[in-house]
Design a protein around this motif. Structure first.
Motif, PDB file in Angstrom:
ATOM      1  N   PRO A  61     -34.517 -29.752  -3.112  1.00 55.94           N
ATOM      2  CA  PRO A  61     -34.879 -29.632  -4.531  1.00 55.94           C
ATOM      3  C   PRO A  61     -36.344 -29.932  -4.781  1.00 55.94           C
ATOM      4  N   GLY A  62     -36.911 -29.168  -5.730  1.00 56.90           N
ATOM      5  CA  GLY A  62     -38.268 -29.440  -6.160  1.00 56.90           C
ATOM      6  C   GLY A  62     -38.273 -30.538  -7.209  1.00 56.90           C
ATOM      7  N   ARG A  63     -39.440 -30.832  -7.748  1.00 63.10           N
ATOM      8  CA  ARG A  63     -39.549 -31.922  -8.720  1.00 63.10           C
ATOM      9  C   ARG A  63     -38.769 -31.617  -9.993  1.00 63.10           C
ATOM     10  N   TRP A  64     -38.802 -30.362 -10.427  1.00 64.84           N
ATOM     11  CA  TRP A  64     -38.115 -29.975 -11.649  1.00 64.84           C
ATOM     12  C   TRP A  64     -36.613 -30.147 -11.491  1.00 64.84           C
ATOM     13  N   GLN A  65     -36.097 -29.636 -10.359  1.00 63.74           N
ATOM     14  CA  GLN A  65     -34.662 -29.767 -10.106  1.00 63.74           C
ATOM     15  C   GLN A  65     -34.265 -31.226  -9.970  1.00 63.74           C
ATOM     16  N   MET A  66     -35.113 -32.005  -9.327  1.00 60.89           N
ATOM     17  CA  MET A  66     -34.820 -33.438  -9.177  1.00 60.89           C
ATOM     18  C   MET A  66     -34.791 -34.138 -10.530  1.00 60.89           C
ATOM     19  N   ALA A  67     -35.672 -33.714 -11.439  1.00 69.15           N
ATOM     20  CA  ALA A  67     -35.698 -34.315 -12.780  1.00 69.15           C
ATOM     21  C   ALA A  67     -34.395 -34.033 -13.515  1.00 69.15           C
ATOM     22  N   VAL A  68     -33.944 -32.779 -13.476  1.00 71.37           N
ATOM     23  CA  VAL A  68     -32.692 -32.412 -14.142  1.00 71.37           C
ATOM     24  C   VAL A  68     -31.517 -33.153 -13.516  1.00 71.37           C
ATOM     25  N   GLU A  69     -31.477 -33.194 -12.190  1.00 67.18           N
ATOM     26  CA  GLU A  69     -30.375 -33.877 -11.502  1.00 67.18           C
ATOM     27  C   GLU A  69     -30.400 -35.380 -11.770  1.00 67.18           C
ATOM     28  N   SER A  70     -31.590 -35.940 -11.930  1.00 66.08           N
ATOM     29  CA  SER A  70     -31.705 -37.377 -12.224  1.00 66.08           C
ATOM     30  C   SER A  70     -31.138 -37.696 -13.597  1.00 66.08           C
ATOM     31  N   THR A  72     -28.934 -35.869 -15.249  1.00 62.76           N
ATOM     32  CA  THR A  72     -27.483 -35.635 -15.188  1.00 62.76           C
ATOM     33  C   THR A  72     -26.770 -36.795 -14.513  1.00 62.76           C
ATOM     34  N   GLY A  73     -27.326 -37.240 -13.385  1.00 62.38           N
ATOM     35  CA  GLY A  73     -26.723 -38.362 -12.670  1.00 62.38           C
ATOM     36  C   GLY A  73     -26.760 -39.641 -13.475  1.00 62.38           C
ATOM     37  N   PHE A  74     -27.824 -39.829 -14.248  1.00 66.69           N
ATOM     38  CA  PHE A  74     -27.957 -41.016 -15.091  1.00 66.69           C
ATOM     39  C   PHE A  74     -26.837 -41.082 -16.121  1.00 66.69           C
ATOM     40  N   ILE A  75     -26.588 -39.976 -16.818  1.00 67.36           N
ATOM     41  CA  ILE A  75     -25.525 -39.947 -17.823  1.00 67.36           C
ATOM     42  C   ILE A  75     -24.157 -40.024 -17.163  1.00 67.36           C
ATOM     43  N   ASP A  76     -24.009 -39.381 -16.012  1.00 65.46           N
ATOM     44  CA  ASP A  76     -22.736 -39.432 -15.298  1.00 65.46           C
ATOM     45  C   ASP A  76     -22.401 -40.864 -14.891  1.00 65.46           C
ATOM     46  N   ASN A  77     -23.380 -41.591 -14.396  1.00 73.77           N
ATOM     47  CA  ASN A  77     -23.164 -42.987 -14.003  1.00 73.77           C
ATOM     48  C   ASN A  77     -22.844 -43.856 -15.219  1.00 73.77           C
ATOM     49  N   MET A  78     -23.498 -43.572 -16.340  1.00 74.27           N
ATOM     50  CA  MET A  78     -23.245 -44.340 -17.551  1.00 74.27           C
ATOM     51  C   MET A  78     -21.804 -44.137 -18.020  1.00 74.27           C
ATOM     52  N   LEU A  79     -21.326 -42.898 -17.990  1.00 75.43           N
ATOM     53  CA  LEU A  79     -19.946 -42.611 -18.394  1.00 75.43           C
ATOM     54  C   LEU A  79     -18.953 -43.223 -17.415  1.00 75.43           C
ATOM     55  N   ALA A  80     -19.261 -43.167 -16.146  1.00 80.45           N
ATOM     56  CA  ALA A  80     -18.372 -43.758 -15.137  1.00 80.45           C
ATOM     57  C   ALA A  80     -18.262 -45.262 -15.332  1.00 80.45           C
ATOM     58  N   ALA A  81     -19.374 -45.905 -15.698  1.00 78.40           N
ATOM     59  CA  ALA A  81     -19.377 -47.354 -15.888  1.00 78.40           C
ATOM     60  C   ALA A  81     -18.658 -47.761 -17.161  1.00 78.40           C
ATOM     61  N   ASN A  82     -18.749 -46.951 -18.199  1.00 80.95           N
ATOM     62  CA  ASN A  82     -18.207 -47.332 -19.504  1.00 80.95           C
ATOM     63  C   ASN A  82     -16.847 -46.729 -19.818  1.00 80.95           C
ATOM     64  N   VAL A  83     -16.543 -45.583 -19.252  1.00 83.23           N
ATOM     65  CA  VAL A  83     -15.272 -44.918 -19.549  1.00 83.23           C
ATOM     66  C   VAL A  83     -14.356 -44.862 -18.328  1.00 83.23           C
ATOM     67  N   GLY A  84     -14.954 -44.821 -17.149  1.00 83.97           N
ATOM     68  CA  GLY A  84     -14.149 -44.695 -15.935  1.00 83.97           C
ATOM     69  C   GLY A  84     -14.092 -43.244 -15.475  1.00 83.97           C
ATOM     70  N   LYS A  85     -13.108 -42.939 -14.661  1.00 81.37           N
ATOM     71  CA  LYS A  85     -12.998 -41.578 -14.117  1.00 81.37           C
ATOM     72  C   LYS A  85     -12.740 -40.542 -15.213  1.00 81.37           C
ATOM     73  N   GLU A  86     -12.161 -40.970 -16.329  1.00 86.08           N
ATOM     74  CA  GLU A  86     -11.926 -40.043 -17.444  1.00 86.08           C
ATOM     75  C   GLU A  86     -13.226 -39.610 -18.116  1.00 86.08           C
ATOM     76  N   GLY A  87     -14.305 -40.356 -17.852  1.00 83.98           N
ATOM     77  CA  GLY A  87     -15.573 -40.051 -18.508  1.00 83.98           C
ATOM     78  C   GLY A  87     -16.211 -38.765 -18.031  1.00 83.98           C
ATOM     79  N   ARG A  88     -15.805 -38.264 -16.845  1.00 89.29           N
ATOM     80  CA  ARG A  88     -16.429 -37.058 -16.294  1.00 89.29           C
ATOM     81  C   ARG A  88     -16.280 -35.855 -17.229  1.00 89.29           C
ATOM     82  N   LYS A  89     -15.139 -35.757 -17.920  1.00 90.39           N
ATOM     83  CA  LYS A  89     -14.940 -34.587 -18.782  1.00 90.39           C
ATOM     84  C   LYS A  89     -15.788 -34.617 -20.042  1.00 90.39           C
ATOM     85  N   TYR A  90     -16.387 -35.767 -20.347  1.00 88.07           N
ATOM     86  CA  TYR A  90     -17.258 -35.867 -21.511  1.00 88.07           C
ATOM     87  C   TYR A  90     -18.734 -35.720 -21.140  1.00 88.07           C
TER      88      TYR A  90
END
Length: 261
Positions: A61-70, A72-90
């Motif tokens: 990945p280039g810098r742009w792709q890494m920024a988008v993935e970062s 996405t991963g940031f919000i995904d981790n936040m949902l996993a921490a606060n909602v659990g596995k059910e958070g993925r669908k949100y």
């Protein structure tokens, strides 16, 4: 000269129609395309371009792709921490909410006035932040009643509540729950509006001090300008924090709907 350079700190929040003023109406209510709507479109287009440029799925990945993935991963981790596995669908909703608010806040701070374009921070209007909050609150209600039915009302009765205190506690918890969309929208609106008002007031000090002469320019104008630069840096930080807080509280409210905690 100084009198002609007066700055109205509230003028920047004025909603002005762009076109469609005379003919666009529904049930007697004018629906003209405004500067607020224009900057919503700009924010959405900028966000779409940002995501489009970062979704190439390259092996390295280039810098742009890494920024988008970062992001996405940031919000995904936040949902996993606060909602659990059910958070993925949100993830699509919370990610879109976070990025849209972030882009709106950042665009409103861009120094585009240097090229004759005056950005409009639509998140400094409670009508906008309130609608976003109501949207999140509606999702919570739909999920809560869809998954738990009338058992969703148990959210307002903490475990171990004495029977005698049950009506009062239920009422307090219900009112607290119903206030959530108001406080969610108000927090973002106040933070963005206050920062822009402060910058506008400081700019009036710079202009007034400069027009008053060399002495006032040195004593008032220069310190005000330096403070403006510092406040601008702080506002960039606030722009990100407020987008994060909005997304975080949304995920916490979704967790309540999912798990009735």
């Amino acid at each position: 000269m100084a009198a002609g350079a007066k700055v109205d700190p509230m003028h920047q929040f004025t909603i002005e129609p762009m076109f469609g003023t005379d003919h666009w109406s529904i049930a007697g209510h004018n629906i003209a395309f405004t500067n607020s709507a224009l900057w919503m479109v700009i924010a959405a287009v900028a966000l779409y371009a940002f995501m489009l440029g970062g979704m190439k799925r390259e092996l390295v990945p280039g810098r742009w792709q890494m920024a988008v993935e970062s992001f996405t991963g940031f919000i995904d981790n936040m949902l996993a921490a606060n909602v659990g596995k059910e958070g993925r669908k949100y993830l699509p909703y919370v990610f879109s909410l976070f990025m849209f608010i972030l882009f709106a806040n950042i665009l409103g701070l861009m120094p585009l006035g240097l090229v004759g374009v005056h950005p409009f921070t639509f998140t400094s209007h409670f009508t906008v932040t309130g609608i976003l909050a109501i949207l999140s609150f509606s999702i919570v209600l739909v999920v809560g009643f869809w998954k738990h039915g009338f058992h969703f009302f148990s959210l307002f009765v903490p475990h171990g509540t004495p029977l005698l205190m049950l009506p009062l506690i239920f009422l307090i918890e219900l009112v607290s729950f119903m206030v959530r969309p108001f406080s969610l929208g108000l927090r973002l609106f106040v933070a963005m509006m206050a920062g822009h008002v402060l910058l506008e007031v400081l700019s009036s000090f710079v202009i007034g001090g400069t027009n008053a002469g060399l002495g006032f320019g040195v004593l008032v104008g220069i310190p005000s300008f330096v403070l403006m630069v510092a406040i601008c840096a702080l506002e960039i930080l606030v722009a990100g924090i407020q987008a994060y807080v909005f997304a975080l509280l949304t995920s916490l409210y979704i967790n309540d709907a999912e798990h009735l905690h």
